[in-house]
Scaffold this motif. Structure first.
Motif, short mmCIF file in Angstrom:
data_model
loop_
_atom_site.label_atom_id
_atom_site.label_comp_id
_atom_site.label_asym_id
_atom_site.label_seq_id
_atom_site.Cartn_x
_atom_site.Cartn_y
_atom_site.Cartn_z
N SER A 33 0.83 -1.21 0.13
CA SER A 33 -0.11 0.24 -0.18
C SER A 33 0.91 1.34 0.05
O SER A 33 1.80 1.33 0.59
N ARG A 34 0.45 2.21 -0.85
CA ARG A 34 1.06 3.67 -0.99
C ARG A 34 0.17 4.42 0.28
O ARG A 34 0.98 5.22 0.78
N ARG A 35 -1.08 4.19 0.28
CA ARG A 35 -2.03 5.07 1.14
C ARG A 35 -1.66 4.74 2.66
O ARG A 35 -1.78 5.83 3.35
N VAL A 36 -1.38 3.51 2.98
CA VAL A 36 -1.06 3.50 4.36
C VAL A 36 0.12 2.60 4.69
O VAL A 36 0.39 1.57 5.18
N ASP A 37 1.32 3.37 4.25
CA ASP A 37 2.66 3.27 4.67
C ASP A 37 3.19 2.02 4.60
O ASP A 37 3.61 1.25 5.62
N GLY A 38 2.80 1.04 3.61
CA GLY A 38 3.63 0.04 3.09
C GLY A 38 2.71 -1.39 3.73
O GLY A 38 3.55 -2.24 3.66
N PHE A 39 1.75 -1.19 4.40
CA PHE A 39 0.69 -2.18 4.76
C PHE A 39 0.48 -3.19 3.55
O PHE A 39 0.31 -2.59 2.53
N ASN A 68 -0.68 0.90 -6.42
CA ASN A 68 0.26 0.26 -5.56
C ASN A 68 1.28 -0.57 -6.35
O ASN A 68 2.55 -0.22 -6.11
N ASP A 72 5.34 0.05 -6.69
CA ASP A 72 6.11 -1.08 -6.34
C ASP A 72 5.52 -2.40 -6.70
O ASP A 72 4.43 -2.69 -6.30
#
Length: 241
Positions: A33-39, A68, A72
């Motif tokens: 996830s980009r929005r939730v810091d790599g989750f 996403n 990445d």
């Protein structure tokens, strides 16, 4: 267990994992996830396999998982049929890198045969195919059968069959409808007059019967139309014994 299954040699883990995934047509795609810091971000993803065994998904630029991936490309795809006890059912988790394909025409007809409901948005400019190139595969074939599989064990080399697929389907559906019905009776114990072949690949073929897709495996991988003919004729002869 029927005679087709009994006559097949035992597959190695790479072949078994690939054949398992060929029998499924949707999974859970996890992206970073980009929005939730790599989750990890999971979403339902219909897919097909190309002839080598790589999953191909059709996704919109507006989707969260596409954004996403573009940031990445590392993803995982878990594939598992429904079972009352999901812990004992077989499953495959495929880790890889997703890359956007430049055009949709090559894989479009195959994708739409398996996912006809996608036709309404397939032509939209914001939908593209992404292929997941495997990096490692986790194959769980049942209790005690847990293996890591490398891409070279899982993937098949490119072959002529991909370019010959549509001609084979047209021939089987127009000239060998009775054989298709015989396959259904013999392998899946189903008797239906409306069986149509929608895909053939090195590991087997798929028939659409009413609203379900039935999978049929070859005893060993094939690479071209001539080998496909031999495998289909052999199965038709077995079905009529």
């Amino acid at each position: 267990m029927n005679e087709v299954e009994l006559s097949q040699p035992e597959k190695n883990n790479g072949d078994a994992a690939r054949c398992f995934v060929r029998g499924q047509h949707s999974g859970v795609l996890s992206t970073i996830s980009r929005r939730v810091d790599g989750f990890p971000f999971g979403s339902v993803a219909p897919f097909i396999l190309d002839h080598t065994g790589s999953p191909v998904i059709l996704i919109s630029t507006l989707a969260e998982h596409t954004r996403n991936i573009d940031a990445d490309p590392r993803v995982s795809l878990i594939v598992q049929p429904y079972s009352p006890d999901m812990q004992v059912a077989g499953r495959v988790t495929l880790l890889g890198r997703a890359q956007r394909l430049d055009e949709k025409s090559e894989l479009g007809p195959r994708y739409l045969r398996f996912h006809p409901q996608a036709e309404s948005y397939f032509a939209m400019h914001d939908f593209s195919f992404y292929r997941i190139d495997p990096v490692r595969i986790r194959y769980i074939g049942g209790f005690g059968r847990i293996h890591w599989v490398e891409p070279e064990q899982y993937l098949l080399p490119a072959s002529a069959l991909a370019d010959q697929e549509e001609d084979i389907l047209a021939h089987m559906n127009s000239d060998h409808a009775e054989n298709l019905r015989a396959y259904c009776r013999y392998v899946h114990q189903l008797d239906d007059s409306d069986a149509r072949m929608i895909g053939i690949d090195p590991d087997g073929f798929d028939l659409r019967v009413v609203e379900q897709v039935l999978r049929f495996e070859f005893a060993q991988p094939i690479a071209d139309a001539q080998q496909a003919r031999q495998a289909l004729v052999a199965l038709a002869q077995e079905a009529r014994l």
